[in-house]
Every structure is written in C-alpha cells, then in structure tokens.
Write a protein that holds these residues in place. Structure first.
Motif, PDB file in Angstrom:
ATOM      1  N   GLY A   8       0.758  -1.244   0.072  1.00 39.61           N
ATOM      2  CA  GLY A   8      -0.077  -0.083   0.187  1.00 39.61           C
ATOM      3  C   GLY A   8       0.789   1.278  -0.184  1.00 39.61           C
ATOM      4  O   GLY A   8       1.948   1.311  -0.267  1.00 39.61           O
ATOM      5  N   GLY A  31       9.403  10.263  -4.858  1.00 44.56           N
ATOM      6  CA  GLY A  31       8.976   8.945  -4.510  1.00 44.56           C
ATOM      7  C   GLY A  31       8.148   9.119  -2.859  1.00 44.56           C
ATOM      8  O   GLY A  31       7.345   9.740  -2.857  1.00 44.56           O
ATOM      9  N   LEU A 115      10.819   0.746   2.121  1.00 44.87           N
ATOM     10  CA  LEU A 115      11.875   0.151   1.705  1.00 44.87           C
ATOM     11  C   LEU A 115      13.035   1.221   1.516  1.00 44.87           C
ATOM     12  O   LEU A 115      13.389   1.707   0.109  1.00 44.87           O
ATOM     13  N   ALA A 118      15.348   1.754  -1.614  1.00 48.99           N
ATOM     14  CA  ALA A 118      15.361   0.786  -2.632  1.00 48.99           C
ATOM     15  C   ALA A 118      14.812   1.425  -4.003  1.00 48.99           C
ATOM     16  O   ALA A 118      14.216   0.682  -4.758  1.00 48.99           O
ATOM     17  N   ARG A 125      17.541  -4.633  -4.297  1.00 56.20           N
ATOM     18  CA  ARG A 125      16.027  -4.716  -3.610  1.00 56.20           C
ATOM     19  C   ARG A 125      16.051  -5.871  -2.474  1.00 56.20           C
ATOM     20  O   ARG A 125      15.735  -5.629  -1.338  1.00 56.20           O
ATOM     21  N   VAL A 149       5.980  -1.305   4.774  1.00 57.40           N
ATOM     22  CA  VAL A 149       4.824  -0.822   3.717  1.00 57.40           C
ATOM     23  C   VAL A 149       5.437  -0.969   2.201  1.00 57.40           C
ATOM     24  O   VAL A 149       6.242  -0.293   1.863  1.00 57.40           O
ATOM     25  N   PHE A 151       5.492  -1.115  -1.538  1.00 58.54           N
ATOM     26  CA  PHE A 151       4.651  -0.091  -2.959  1.00 58.54           C
ATOM     27  C   PHE A 151       4.657  -1.296  -4.168  1.00 58.54           C
ATOM     28  O   PHE A 151       5.673  -1.248  -4.896  1.00 58.54           O
TER      29      PHE A 151
HETATM   30  P1  ADP Z   1      15.075   6.273  -1.942  1.00 60.43           P
HETATM   31  O1  ADP Z   1      15.510   7.592  -2.382  1.00 60.43           O
HETATM   32  O2  ADP Z   1      15.612   6.130  -0.606  1.00 60.43           O
HETATM   33  O3  ADP Z   1      15.524   5.230  -2.855  1.00 60.43           O
HETATM   34  P2  ADP Z   1      12.200   6.149  -2.894  1.00 60.43           P
HETATM   35  O4  ADP Z   1      11.155   6.863  -2.396  1.00 60.43           O
HETATM   36  O5  ADP Z   1      12.833   6.420  -4.218  1.00 60.43           O
HETATM   37  O6  ADP Z   1      13.314   6.238  -1.865  1.00 60.43           O
HETATM   38  O7  ADP Z   1      11.946   4.810  -2.984  1.00 60.43           O
HETATM   39  C1  ADP Z   1      12.050   3.920  -1.541  1.00 60.43           C
HETATM   40  C2  ADP Z   1      10.650   2.834  -1.783  1.00 60.43           C
HETATM   41  O8  ADP Z   1       9.508   3.265  -1.487  1.00 60.43           O
HETATM   42  C3  ADP Z   1      10.736   2.130  -3.096  1.00 60.43           C
HETATM   43  O9  ADP Z   1      10.850   0.597  -2.840  1.00 60.43           O
HETATM   44  C4  ADP Z   1       9.447   2.846  -3.586  1.00 60.43           C
HETATM   45  O10 ADP Z   1       8.876   1.907  -4.517  1.00 60.43           O
HETATM   46  C5  ADP Z   1       8.692   2.911  -2.405  1.00 60.43           C
HETATM   47  N1  ADP Z   1       7.605   3.843  -2.402  1.00 60.43           N
HETATM   48  C6  ADP Z   1       7.306   4.866  -3.314  1.00 60.43           C
HETATM   49  N2  ADP Z   1       6.302   5.469  -2.998  1.00 60.43           N
HETATM   50  C7  ADP Z   1       5.780   4.932  -1.929  1.00 60.43           C
HETATM   51  C8  ADP Z   1       4.509   5.353  -1.183  1.00 60.43           C
HETATM   52  N3  ADP Z   1       3.889   6.389  -1.253  1.00 60.43           N
HETATM   53  N4  ADP Z   1       4.213   4.295   0.046  1.00 60.43           N
HETATM   54  C9  ADP Z   1       5.068   3.381   0.408  1.00 60.43           C
HETATM   55  N5  ADP Z   1       6.189   3.090  -0.373  1.00 60.43           N
HETATM   56  C10 ADP Z   1       6.546   3.935  -1.619  1.00 60.43           C
END
Ligand code: ADP
Length: 163
Positions: A8, A31, A115, A118, A125, A149, A151
């Motif tokens: 989610g 993100g 994560l 990731a 991953r 959580v 995604f």
């Molecule tokens: P980082 O820059 O630390 O890599 P990101 O936001 O690009 O952070 O991604 C971290 C993880 O969060 C990825 O697995 C991404 O798919 C996931 N992600 C992105 N948007 C959301 C969200 N709204 N809720 C939960 N996880 C998310």
C-alpha cells in the motif's frame, strides 16, 4: 516487536509514526518523500525547516509532525544513495536503528517503514529487504509493531518471503 508487511501507500497508514526515505537536505523530493509532503501538507516542510536547518546526515533520523496524515509523527531517515556510490550497508541499517531510537524517544508504539534506499537511490532490492528485516529484528525497542509498507505486489511478495 511484531514485524508485518502490507502492500500500500505509507501515507495512509494508521500508525503512530510513518518513516520517510528523505535526503540530506530534508526539503522534500520524489518517491515516498514527495508522497509524504503532499499528504502531510505544508506543516511537514515547516517543521523540517525549523527543526533541521542544516538537514540530516546519511544514516541518521529525526522527527517532525505528520501534518494531515493519520499518523502523529514522521521520522525522516536519509538512506545511502547506492546509485551515487554510497554502498556502505551500515548506513542503511543505521536508518532503521536510528528510526526506532527516535520512535522510543517519542513514546511511539507502532511505526511504518518504506524500503529505504530501494527506489531512486538504487539499493539492490533483496538486500534492502534483508537489511530492513535484520535490523528491525535485532534492535531493542519499546515499539510494539513495525509494518513494512511495500509499494506494489512484487515488493510485497519479496518482503513476505524474506519474513
Ligand atoms: P530512496 O530515494 O530512498 O530510494 P524512494 O522514495 O525513491 O526512496 O523509494 C523507496 C521505496 O519506497 C521504493 O521501494 C518505492 O517503490 C517505495 N515507495 C514509493 N512511494 C511510496 C509510497 N507512497 N508508499 C510506500 N512506498 C513507496
């Protein structure tokens, strides 16, 4: 501490704390970071500016209000940017450990993690999942529930399998 996984959007989680995968500047980004600032509203950025005028170091964690989200606080962590050559795994595990330490300072009982690193930061991953689970399992804390959580279905399946 119980560790669970859901698929989610982290911004919708009914927990005390949602963790943000932020960057060192702590002024928003893409993100998860973008989603958290959109859902929380301007109070989150205001608090970031007030409480972290110099931003935050890689591997560290700090809290702000969660603004309009159901959670009470955001704990911002700065994961290592693997894509940019930051490949020290201790900086990634530090994010989870420091987040739990800050959650304990707040008296939080439940926390939701994305994560960290990731996504845009490109940490492999499977190892990002293992680093998260290992550190959540081994860090002493008063937090009772840690929810990862995921995604998307693929991330969910991976975390569920590793748990
Ligand atoms: P980082 O820059 O630390 O890599 P990101 O936001 O690009 O952070 O991604 C971290 C993880 O969060 C990825 O697995 C991404 O798919 C996931 N992600 C992105 N948007 C959301 C969200 N709204 N809720 C939960 N996880 C998310």
């Amino acid at each position: 501490m119980e560790i669970e996984v859901v698929e989610g959007d982290i911004t919708a989680q009914q927990v005390d704390v949602v963790v943000n995968a932020a960057n060192r500047a702590m002024r928003g980004g893409g993100g998860v970071d973008g989603a958290i600032h959109r859902a929380g509203g301007p109070a989150v950025l205001d608090d970031c500016r007030r409480r972290f005028p110099e931003g935050l170091a890689t591997g560290d964690a700090g809290w702000t209000t969660a603004g309009e989200m159901p959670a009470q606080w955001v704990i911002h962590v700065v994961g290592p940017n693997h894509r940019a050559g930051e490949t020290d795994r201790a900086q990634l595990t530090s994010c989870y450990r420091r987040a739990l330490e800050v959650a304990d300072e707040l008296g939080a009982r439940s926390i939701a993690f994305p994560l960290v690193s990731a996504g845009v930061y490109g940490w492999p991953r499977e190892d990002a999942v293992d680093a998260a689970i290992e550190t959540l399992r081994s860090t002493p804390t008063s937090v009772e529930l840690a929810r990862i959580v995921a995604f998307g279905r693929a991330s969910y399946d991976l975390v569920a399998q590793r748990l």
